[in-house]
Design an enzyme around this catalytic site. Structure first.
Site, PDB file in Angstrom:
ATOM      1  N   THR A  70      62.057  70.772  20.386  1.00  0.00           N
ATOM      2  CA  THR A  70      61.539  72.124  20.612  1.00  0.00           C
ATOM      3  C   THR A  70      62.225  72.753  21.814  1.00  0.00           C
ATOM      4  O   THR A  70      62.714  73.892  21.749  1.00  0.00           O
ATOM      5  CB  THR A  70      60.013  72.095  20.808  1.00  0.00           C
ATOM      6  OG1 THR A  70      59.392  71.738  19.562  1.00  0.00           O
ATOM      7  CG2 THR A  70      59.491  73.457  21.244  1.00  0.00           C
ATOM      8  N   ASN A 149      63.131  69.750   7.099  1.00  0.00           N
ATOM      9  CA  ASN A 149      62.125  68.757   7.464  1.00  0.00           C
ATOM     10  C   ASN A 149      61.048  68.561   6.403  1.00  0.00           C
ATOM     11  O   ASN A 149      60.277  67.601   6.479  1.00  0.00           O
ATOM     12  CB  ASN A 149      61.475  69.130   8.806  1.00  0.00           C
ATOM     13  CG  ASN A 149      60.886  70.529   8.803  1.00  0.00           C
ATOM     14  OD1 ASN A 149      61.487  71.469   8.286  1.00  0.00           O
ATOM     15  ND2 ASN A 149      59.716  70.688   9.387  1.00  0.00           N
ATOM     16  N   GLN A 179      66.355  66.070  11.659  1.00  0.00           N
ATOM     17  CA  GLN A 179      66.196  65.146  10.532  1.00  0.00           C
ATOM     18  C   GLN A 179      67.541  64.598  10.049  1.00  0.00           C
ATOM     19  O   GLN A 179      67.593  63.885   9.048  1.00  0.00           O
ATOM     20  CB  GLN A 179      65.469  65.849   9.372  1.00  0.00           C
ATOM     21  CG  GLN A 179      64.077  66.342   9.708  1.00  0.00           C
ATOM     22  CD  GLN A 179      63.072  65.226   9.935  1.00  0.00           C
ATOM     23  OE1 GLN A 179      63.329  64.051   9.658  1.00  0.00           O
ATOM     24  NE2 GLN A 179      61.902  65.581  10.457  1.00  0.00           N
ATOM     25  N   SER A 199      66.179  64.821  18.262  1.00  0.00           N
ATOM     26  CA  SER A 199      64.968  64.290  18.889  1.00  0.00           C
ATOM     27  C   SER A 199      64.836  62.812  18.558  1.00  0.00           C
ATOM     28  O   SER A 199      64.925  62.416  17.392  1.00  0.00           O
ATOM     29  CB  SER A 199      63.739  65.050  18.384  1.00  0.00           C
ATOM     30  OG  SER A 199      62.564  64.580  19.000  1.00  0.00           O
ATOM     31  N   HIS A 201      62.345  60.628  18.564  1.00  0.00           N
ATOM     32  CA  HIS A 201      61.212  60.025  17.853  1.00  0.00           C
ATOM     33  C   HIS A 201      61.321  60.171  16.337  1.00  0.00           C
ATOM     34  O   HIS A 201      60.496  59.636  15.596  1.00  0.00           O
ATOM     35  CB  HIS A 201      59.882  60.579  18.369  1.00  0.00           C
ATOM     36  CG  HIS A 201      59.515  61.947  17.882  1.00  0.00           C
ATOM     37  ND1 HIS A 201      58.568  62.154  16.909  1.00  0.00           N
ATOM     38  CD2 HIS A 201      59.949  63.174  18.252  1.00  0.00           C
ATOM     39  CE1 HIS A 201      58.430  63.456  16.699  1.00  0.00           C
ATOM     40  NE2 HIS A 201      59.257  64.091  17.498  1.00  0.00           N
ATOM     41  N   THR A 237      63.874  65.656  37.123  1.00  0.00           N
ATOM     42  CA  THR A 237      64.254  64.244  37.165  1.00  0.00           C
ATOM     43  C   THR A 237      64.347  63.681  35.753  1.00  0.00           C
ATOM     44  O   THR A 237      63.428  63.839  34.948  1.00  0.00           O
ATOM     45  CB  THR A 237      63.224  63.434  37.975  1.00  0.00           C
ATOM     46  OG1 THR A 237      63.159  63.966  39.300  1.00  0.00           O
ATOM     47  CG2 THR A 237      63.612  61.964  38.037  1.00  0.00           C
ATOM     48  N   CYS A 323      54.088  70.225  12.589  1.00  0.00           N
ATOM     49  CA  CYS A 323      53.965  71.391  13.466  1.00  0.00           C
ATOM     50  C   CYS A 323      53.370  72.595  12.749  1.00  0.00           C
ATOM     51  O   CYS A 323      53.024  73.582  13.380  1.00  0.00           O
ATOM     52  CB  CYS A 323      55.331  71.754  14.045  1.00  0.00           C
ATOM     53  SG  CYS A 323      56.021  70.478  15.106  1.00  0.00           S
TER      54      CYS A 323
END
Length: 372
Positions: A70, A149, A179, A199, A201, A237, A323
């Site tokens: 995102t 997706n 994806q 991403s 995950h 960080t 989402c």
């Protein structure tokens, strides 16, 4: 438990969990610190960056870490474009993008851009011709989801890039590769778009970490200012444990192949091919479809009821993007699918991961047959 909602998120590999725990326990220094703990953390950060850049066949400097897709998508859409003027005032976005891309429309319009949608064909494919007819001399950016997706359609980003650059070499090209990365081979580095977002995950890495793969000549203003981390592109960080976990997930999937995933998809497709109560949505299994994502519609059924019926059997699927699933807006841009009223409410997304087994698919099929 049979988990078949891997397009929403994947279970991290055990090796990912272990290396993240080790990083938090033993390599907890700030990569910006000058003492040896900081230097050690900085070295680990760069080693991880190189693993990821090698996977994409780009330079390590091309990788910008973010908190996820995102943030990555919004950084490109909001900060990768210039202030509009009469020569650069047009942006193309596909009509079925992820909400993190579609939600930038109002922001970009307030900047002064005209936003125009590219509509896919009835299989969810955006053809190079469909892009070409929308292109203008004033087009600043084209943004397309590389693998959808929900539908699982794979876009020909090499040919789309070629047509964009042929018609307007200055037009930027962004691909949401969430994806795609870690599941489908990437194009050669010179065929990659100007911006490719991902991403961790989605490929058995941790949540809370993503990246932008940025072309070497593209300017990008930071969405987040501060300490100047990530070559001043993204301050804050660095989330070193998550970055290490992301790199470890990439190392793990390099030793895996998608042949068994494709076999399971073909089994699912074949089971419903001649069933008049079930529609397969999107391309058939093959080069135009991700083997990981399957979308079906069941006649005169409701998705929510189907999901809970399967959940009672300890099988977990979804009705679409996590989402969008709770918003009841999932089908608003899907008129091009032409499902028919009796199928509109019974959509199920069945998405595989590297942990999925053929026995699990067999059990899913048996339970779906019982429901039908």
């Amino acid at each position: 438990m049979i988990y078949l909602d891997n397009a929403a998120t994947t279970k991290p590999f055990q090796s990912v969990i272990s290396c993240m725990a080790t990083t938090m326990q033993e390599n907890f220094g700030n990569p910006s610190s000058l003492h040896r703990l900081g230097v050690s953390a900085a070295n680990i950060l760069q080693d991880s960056r190189k693993i990821i850049s090698d996977k994409a066949n780009v330079s390590p400097e091309s990788i910008i870490f973010t908190s996820g897709a995102t943030e990555a998508n919004q950084t490109v859409l909001k900060c990768g474009v210039h202030k509009p003027n009469k020569r650069r005032n047009h942006i193309l976005i596909s009509s079925f993008e992820h909400p993190s891309t579609l939600s930038t429309k109002s922001y970009l319009e307030d900047m002064g851009y005209e936003i125009e949608f590219i509509v896919p064909n009835n299989l969810g494919i955006i053809t190079p011709k469909a892009v070409a007819v929308k292109m203008r001399d004033t087009t600043e950016l084209v943004s397309i989801i590389g693998v959808h997706n929900e539908i699982g359609a794979i876009q020909d980003i090499k040919e789309i890039k070629n047509i964009i650059k042929e018609l307007n070499p200055k037009t930027l090209f962004h691909v949401d590769g969430v994806q795609w990365f870690g599941k489908i081979p990437l194009p050669a580095s010179n065929d990659l778009p100007d911006y490719f977002t991902l991403s961790a995950h989605k490929f058995h890495g941790p949540r809370g970490i993503g990246a932008i793969i940025k072309g070497p000549t593209n300017s990008l203003s930071p969405l987040i200012d501060g300490g100047g981390q990530e070559n001043k592109f993204r301050s804050g960080t660095e989330n070193l444990p998550a970055i290490v976990g992301m790199a470890k997930a990439i190392e793990e999937i390099q030793d895996l192949n998608t042949a068994k995933i494709a076999t399971m998809q073909h089994k699912l497709f074949t089971a419903f091919k001649n069933n008049h109560d079930v529609k397969w949505i999107g391309p058939e299994p093959g080069k135009d479809r991700s083997p990981f994502i399957n979308l079906i519609a069941i006649k005169n059924k409701k998705s929510e009821i189907l999901i809970h019926q399967l959940e009672e059997k300890d099988i977990f699927v979804s009705s679409g993007s996590a989402c969008s699933e709770k918003s009841n807006k999932r089908n608003q841009n899907y008129d091009f699918l032409d499902l028919g009223e009796s199928f509109n409410d019974g959509i199920l997304r069945i998405s595989f991961g590297y942990h999925t087994t053929e026995e699990e698919v067999d059990q899913l099929l048996q339970e779906l047959i019982n429901i039908l």
